[in-house]
Design an enzyme around this catalytic site. Sequence first.
Site, mmCIF file in Angstrom:
data_model
loop_
_atom_site.group_PDB
_atom_site.id
_atom_site.type_symbol
_atom_site.label_atom_id
_atom_site.label_comp_id
_atom_site.label_asym_id
_atom_site.label_seq_id
_atom_site.Cartn_x
_atom_site.Cartn_y
_atom_site.Cartn_z
ATOM 1 C CB SER A 76 -0.947 0.022 1.191
ATOM 2 O OG SER A 76 -0.227 0.138 2.407
ATOM 3 C CE LYS A 154 -3.100 2.082 4.654
ATOM 4 N NZ LYS A 154 -2.859 1.186 3.515
#
Length: 273
Positions: A76, A154
């Site tokens: 990701s 993230k």
Amino acid sequence: MADSSKEQALSSGPENQDGTGNPEEQNTPRPQTSHRSPKKQRSFFRELPILIGVALVLSIVLQAFVFRVFLIPSESMEPTLHGCAGCTGDRIVVEKIGYRFGDPQPGDVVVFKGPDSWNTHYTSTRSDNVVMRGIQEVGSWVGLVPPDENDLVKRVIATGGQTVECCDEQGRVLVDGKPLDEPYVKMDYPFTPGVQDCQTAVQSGRCFAPVTVPEGHVWVMGDNRSNSADSRAHVQDELQGTIPLDNIIGQARFIVLPPSRMGSISSPDPQSN
């Protein structure tokens, strides 16, 4: 008589000049004796448990309050952080002190504990065996075993009070109506104005409706926009996909393994333009 006196003087005079007897005994150094007891040396094996105990305590304190090493398990955050299938995932150092004195800023790469709605597919890594589970927990305290929680990484895109959405005419994410400059994004969904954008029948995968981030929360997205289950995938939950500041563990600062990828993790502010 004279000879006898002279012989007596030669034989007796030197012996009695300072009253110490034989001259050879005067010139012979006498061994010095010490009245101090020998210094006791502690056995290495007696000190070893103490050294190990101190090292463990320091490790626990550092892991709890200063920094911790995490393994990147997914794609990701490609290409900033490697976690691709079949490759060696990056190990990153996450610094915990900074957010004790200030909040995360746009562009920061953060590690956080996933809220409940993010844990749907998470499976505990702990053993069913009570003894092994206890060993794993101890290993987690000293950083040898991952904690039994859904820790994610993230990038912060928007903070409390800001409104985030996508997209403008060029397919860029907007915060408070201003497009972001995101050089770290290399992989994203296709976006072609008039062909596949946010107004066409089949929308681009980049598009999402405006979300105002609550105070005390952040909106996060992966650098690999086409393969990241980030805030966009959780807009229907009670937090609208945002992450509470209390869930944030720290800021990712360095890649420490593998050696070929060692270096700092860039955190450019996408809202600076």
